[in-house]
Write a protein that holds these residues in place. Structure first.
Motif, PDB file in Angstrom:
ATOM      1  N   LEU A  68       0.972  -1.341  -0.353  1.00  0.00           N
ATOM      2  CA  LEU A  68       0.052  -0.024   0.011  1.00  0.00           C
ATOM      3  C   LEU A  68       0.454   1.564   0.215  1.00  0.00           C
ATOM      4  O   LEU A  68       0.933   1.923   0.514  1.00  0.00           O
ATOM      5  CB  LEU A  68      -1.145   0.225   1.134  1.00  0.00           C
ATOM      6  N   PHE A  69       1.627   1.183  -0.761  1.00  0.00           N
ATOM      7  CA  PHE A  69       2.452   2.345  -1.350  1.00  0.00           C
ATOM      8  C   PHE A  69       1.088   3.723  -1.763  1.00  0.00           C
ATOM      9  O   PHE A  69       0.299   3.303  -2.306  1.00  0.00           O
ATOM     10  CB  PHE A  69       3.385   1.888  -2.692  1.00  0.00           C
ATOM     11  N   ARG A  70       1.780   5.083  -2.179  1.00  0.00           N
ATOM     12  CA  ARG A  70       1.425   5.849  -2.783  1.00  0.00           C
ATOM     13  C   ARG A  70       0.964   5.982  -4.036  1.00  0.00           C
ATOM     14  O   ARG A  70      -0.654   6.867  -3.699  1.00  0.00           O
ATOM     15  CB  ARG A  70       2.221   7.002  -2.240  1.00  0.00           C
ATOM     16  N   ASP A  71       1.458   5.228  -4.778  1.00  0.00           N
ATOM     17  CA  ASP A  71       0.363   4.990  -5.904  1.00  0.00           C
ATOM     18  C   ASP A  71      -0.313   3.949  -6.256  1.00  0.00           C
ATOM     19  O   ASP A  71      -0.610   3.696  -7.069  1.00  0.00           O
ATOM     20  CB  ASP A  71       1.830   5.005  -6.879  1.00  0.00           C
ATOM     21  N   ASN A  72      -0.268   3.954  -5.152  1.00  0.00           N
ATOM     22  CA  ASN A  72      -1.713   2.415  -4.779  1.00  0.00           C
ATOM     23  C   ASN A  72      -3.315   3.221  -3.499  1.00  0.00           C
ATOM     24  O   ASN A  72      -3.839   1.938  -3.303  1.00  0.00           O
ATOM     25  CB  ASN A  72      -1.175   1.427  -3.808  1.00  0.00           C
ATOM     26  N   TRP A 102       5.021   6.173   3.777  1.00  0.00           N
ATOM     27  CA  TRP A 102       4.280   6.659   4.119  1.00  0.00           C
ATOM     28  C   TRP A 102       5.300   8.491   4.404  1.00  0.00           C
ATOM     29  O   TRP A 102       4.701   9.156   4.834  1.00  0.00           O
ATOM     30  CB  TRP A 102       3.331   6.987   3.906  1.00  0.00           C
ATOM     31  N   CYS A 103       5.418   7.627   5.080  1.00  0.00           N
ATOM     32  CA  CYS A 103       6.187   8.653   6.546  1.00  0.00           C
ATOM     33  C   CYS A 103       7.566   8.967   6.339  1.00  0.00           C
ATOM     34  O   CYS A 103       8.293   9.178   7.947  1.00  0.00           O
ATOM     35  CB  CYS A 103       6.107   7.757   8.037  1.00  0.00           C
ATOM     36  N   ASP A 152       5.583  12.559  12.974  1.00  0.00           N
ATOM     37  CA  ASP A 152       3.333  13.056  13.253  1.00  0.00           C
ATOM     38  C   ASP A 152       2.987  12.289  12.110  1.00  0.00           C
ATOM     39  O   ASP A 152       1.791  12.564  12.271  1.00  0.00           O
ATOM     40  CB  ASP A 152       4.021  14.691  12.747  1.00  0.00           C
ATOM     41  N   ARG A 153       3.735  11.774  11.146  1.00  0.00           N
ATOM     42  CA  ARG A 153       2.917  11.568   9.929  1.00  0.00           C
ATOM     43  C   ARG A 153       2.654   9.733  10.788  1.00  0.00           C
ATOM     44  O   ARG A 153       1.643   8.699  10.778  1.00  0.00           O
ATOM     45  CB  ARG A 153       3.586  10.786   8.852  1.00  0.00           C
ATOM     46  N   VAL A 154       3.418   9.009  11.292  1.00  0.00           N
ATOM     47  CA  VAL A 154       3.519   8.435  11.709  1.00  0.00           C
ATOM     48  C   VAL A 154       2.109   7.775  13.173  1.00  0.00           C
ATOM     49  O   VAL A 154       1.682   6.987  13.088  1.00  0.00           O
ATOM     50  CB  VAL A 154       4.755   7.446  12.317  1.00  0.00           C
ATOM     51  N   ALA A 155       2.501   9.292  13.815  1.00  0.00           N
ATOM     52  CA  ALA A 155       1.467   8.910  14.772  1.00  0.00           C
ATOM     53  C   ALA A 155       0.133   9.245  14.021  1.00  0.00           C
ATOM     54  O   ALA A 155      -0.743   8.549  14.848  1.00  0.00           O
ATOM     55  CB  ALA A 155       1.955  10.517  15.784  1.00  0.00           C
ATOM     56  N   GLY A 156      -0.449   9.984  13.445  1.00  0.00           N
ATOM     57  CA  GLY A 156      -1.420  10.010  12.280  1.00  0.00           C
ATOM     58  C   GLY A 156      -1.269   8.281  11.870  1.00  0.00           C
ATOM     59  O   GLY A 156      -2.851   7.986  12.286  1.00  0.00           O
ATOM     60  N   LEU A 157      -0.718   8.069  10.843  1.00  0.00           N
ATOM     61  CA  LEU A 157      -1.384   6.664  10.450  1.00  0.00           C
ATOM     62  C   LEU A 157      -1.528   5.514  12.283  1.00  0.00           C
ATOM     63  O   LEU A 157      -3.200   4.852  11.620  1.00  0.00           O
ATOM     64  CB  LEU A 157       0.186   5.882  10.062  1.00  0.00           C
ATOM     65  N   PHE A 158      -0.889   5.495  13.107  1.00  0.00           N
ATOM     66  CA  PHE A 158      -1.773   4.281  13.956  1.00  0.00           C
ATOM     67  C   PHE A 158      -2.575   5.393  14.772  1.00  0.00           C
ATOM     68  O   PHE A 158      -3.855   3.888  15.410  1.00  0.00           O
ATOM     69  CB  PHE A 158      -0.487   4.786  14.957  1.00  0.00           C
TER      70      PHE A 158
END
Length: 324
Positions: free
Chosen positions: A203-207, A240-241, A249-255
């Protein structure tokens, strides 16, 4: 990537007829590293996405179609392939198997064209990651909808075979291959205490397609399989992070988004780094075989496997300790 199987307009017209479509234009798309993908336009002005499966056989492609139908019913935003005609005479070069078309003996599918865009790294925000985490949790929770799930093509034995394949062709990467072998042995041990289910695995950005700040669709479940759920979550964290380093901050948002629907257990939290390390080994090895070895002399590979070695070292050095 270069297309492995070209699709001429004359053949696209024949394929389109099996879906009741009059195709008037074909455009090859430089997407992905495995399949040949195309943008189709019809006489009625509609747009479609077409795929020739270069590695999947008919059984795998048919299983993916059934999986997408079930995910859509479970509320996961994704694209479901069109259903071709079940009978009627086929033109030369076309055949049927397991409810889908074969073109040059390779599975072929047409999907609705979904409006949206993929994000470059610079545009990804913690809010995007939060929405991604929630969508991934929906995929994992939908696992109960499936009576059986396929085995993955990128398990430990498959990764080991790729590493071996590289070492048999060249000694240019011996030091990195030895590192990958050691980490595969370390991180590839079966953990019966970790929840398993449907794993996207790529699930990379292009997917992922976005419409503004809203997640429009998760794409490309071709390699989805039964696996460790938190492996999938760590793939997203890696993809993504991480820029030149992990963006916490991205990792925190993902979780945050993921755990809103599916909180992690203690065993899962304890295994996040090892599952992330296993993902790094997987993507480093496939980038070696799919890009490094295919690059022409003097040509820079389309994707650098070393970036996943950097990610792995960052994980092992505690870069995400504050989050995980």
């Amino acid at each position: 990537m270069a297309l492995l199987t070209p699709l001429e307009l004359s053949d696209a017209k024949l394929l389109g007829e099996q879906y009741g479509l009059e195709i008037t234009r074909v455009e090859a798309l430089a997407l992905g590293s495995v399949n040949s993908n195309f943008r189709l336009e019809s006489q009625a002005g509609r747009v479609f996405f077409a795929r020739i499966y270069e590695e999947q056989d008919a059984g795998g492609a048919a299983a993916e179609a059934r999986m997408l139908e079930a995910l859509s019913r479970a509320g996961v935003p994704t694209a479901v392939p069109l259903v071709p005609r079940a009978s009627g005479e086929l033109a030369a070069g076309l055949s049927r198997a397991l409810g889908l078309l074969l073109y040059r003996a390779k599975p072929f599918a047409i999907y609705p064209w979904l409006e949206g865009e993929s994000l470059c790294h610079a545009r990804v925000t913690p809010e995007h990651c939060e929405r991604l985490g929630e969508a991934l949790a929906r995929v994992h929770l939908a696992s109960q909808s499936f009576e059986s799930l396929p085995e993955g093509r990128f398990g430990v034995s498959g990764i080991a075979a790729r590493i071996r394949n590289v070492s048999e062709q060249t000694h240019a990467y011996d030091a990195d291959l030895e590192l990958l072998r050691e980490r595969l042995e370390r991180y590839g041990q079966v953990r019966p205490d970790l929840p398993m289910g449907l794993v996207h695995g790529d699930l990379f950005r292009d997917n992922v397609l976005w419409q503004g700040s809203q997640l429009a669709a998760l794409l490309d479940f071709e390699s989805a399989y039964r696996g460790v759920l938190i492996y999938d979550l760590m793939v997203c964290a890696l993809a993504w992070c991480y820029t030149s380093q992990f963006q916490l901050d991205r990792v925190a948002g993902l979780f945050k988004g993921y755990q809103r629907l599916r909180p992690l257990g203690a065993a899962e939290r304890a295994a996040l780094v090892s599952q992330g390390g296993l993902a790094c080994v997987r993507f480093a090895s496939t980038r070696l075989t799919d890009f490094e070895l295919r690059a022409k002399p003097g040509q820079k590979p389309g994707r650098d496997y070393r970036r996943f070695l950097d990610r792995m070292r960052a994980l092992e050095n505690g870069a995400l300790s504050a989050i995980l």
